[in-house]
Enzyme design. Structure first.
Site, short mmCIF file in Angstrom:
data_model
loop_
_atom_site.label_atom_id
_atom_site.label_comp_id
_atom_site.label_asym_id
_atom_site.label_seq_id
_atom_site.Cartn_x
_atom_site.Cartn_y
_atom_site.Cartn_z
N LYS A 9 0.83 -1.20 0.00
CA LYS A 9 0.00 0.00 0.00
C LYS A 9 0.87 1.27 0.00
CE LYS A 9 -3.89 -2.22 2.34
NZ LYS A 9 -4.88 -2.09 3.45
N TYR A 49 -12.45 -1.79 -3.61
CA TYR A 49 -12.94 -1.92 -2.23
C TYR A 49 -14.47 -1.78 -2.14
CZ TYR A 49 -8.34 -1.89 0.10
OH TYR A 49 -7.08 -2.22 0.58
N ASN A 112 -1.78 0.01 6.97
CA ASN A 112 -1.29 -1.30 7.42
C ASN A 112 -0.40 -2.01 6.37
OD1 ASN A 112 -3.33 -2.01 5.69
ND2 ASN A 112 -4.48 -3.24 7.15
N HIS A 115 -1.99 -5.51 1.56
CA HIS A 115 -3.32 -6.11 1.39
C HIS A 115 -3.16 -7.52 0.86
CE1 HIS A 115 -7.49 -6.72 0.15
NE2 HIS A 115 -6.97 -7.26 -0.94
N GLU A 126 -9.97 -10.19 -7.42
CA GLU A 126 -8.94 -9.16 -7.22
C GLU A 126 -7.77 -9.30 -8.20
OE1 GLU A 126 -7.89 -9.17 -3.05
OE2 GLU A 126 -9.82 -8.30 -2.48
P1 CMP Z 1 -7.39 -4.43 3.74
O1 CMP Z 1 -7.03 -5.80 4.14
O2 CMP Z 1 -6.80 -3.86 2.52
O3 CMP Z 1 -8.99 -4.35 3.61
C1 CMP Z 1 -9.72 -3.19 3.84
C2 CMP Z 1 -8.90 -2.09 4.43
O4 CMP Z 1 -9.64 -1.11 5.10
C3 CMP Z 1 -7.99 -2.67 5.51
O5 CMP Z 1 -7.00 -3.46 4.96
C4 CMP Z 1 -7.54 -1.41 6.19
O6 CMP Z 1 -6.55 -0.70 5.44
C5 CMP Z 1 -8.85 -0.62 6.16
N1 CMP Z 1 -9.62 -0.81 7.38
C6 CMP Z 1 -10.20 -1.92 7.83
N2 CMP Z 1 -10.84 -1.72 8.98
C7 CMP Z 1 -10.67 -0.43 9.27
C8 CMP Z 1 -11.08 0.40 10.34
N3 CMP Z 1 -11.84 -0.07 11.34
N4 CMP Z 1 -10.71 1.67 10.32
C9 CMP Z 1 -9.95 2.15 9.29
N5 CMP Z 1 -9.53 1.41 8.24
C10 CMP Z 1 -9.88 0.13 8.24
#
Ligand code: CMP
Length: 138
Positions: A9, A49, A112, A115, A126
């Site tokens: 990311k 998403y 984070n 993904h 995806e």
């Molecule tokens: P990802 O696994 O890419 O899937 C959805 C993304 O949304 C997740 O990783 C995070 O980057 C984001 N995400 C998921 N939950 C939350 C949350 N509670 N608050 C903010 N961002 C979130």
């Protein structure tokens, strides 16, 4: 054999973690069979998403995912979906196991670093969303 989508990311790319993520993928024995750097448009990120579009964090997530380039990869291997999720660790780095990418490198639940697809159906969607068949060296 299974395929899954991996994304480094914007936070991971900006902090210089591409190499470390790739190193962990290859050290685990997963094969990178497609790879590209891309600056996601709003439309492209929203389509990716779409399952989260009713969530309160959706707008922030799209802003984050479009702020700077990502690295897109298709990984292949036995049980690739679960293995890549194991390398990543829990979505929230506070809950991620020691030694996982998110525990070691993530800032918070949104920023984070990586993904990964969560199931065979989402992996198929995806991978197809970002890669043409001719771009996959499988
Ligand atoms: P990802 O696994 O890419 O899937 C959805 C993304 O949304 C997740 O990783 C995070 O980057 C984001 N995400 C998921 N939950 C939350 C949350 N509670 N608050 C903010 N961002 C979130």
């Amino acid at each position: 054999m299974q395929r899954t989508l991996a994304i480094v990311k914007p936070d991971g790319v900006a902090k210089g973690y591409i190499g470390e993520v790739v190193k962990r993928i290859e050290a685990d024995g997963l094969k990178i069979i497609a790879m590209r750097m891309e600056l996601l448009t709003q439309t492209k990120a929203e389509g990716f998403y779409y399952v989260h579009k009713e969530r309160p964090f959706f707008n922030d997530l799209i802003a984050f995912m479009t702020e700077s380039p990502v690295v897109l990869m298709c990984l292949e291997g036995e049980d690739a979906i679960a293995r890549w999720r194991g390398l990543m660790g829990a979505t929230n780095p506070e809950n991620a196991d020691p030694g996982t990418i998110r525990k070691d490198m993530a800032t918070n639940i949104e920023r984070n670093v990586v993904h990964g697809s969560d199931a065979p159906e989402t992996a198929a969607f995806e991978v197809d969303y970002f890669f043409k068949g001719s771009e996959i060296m499988g």
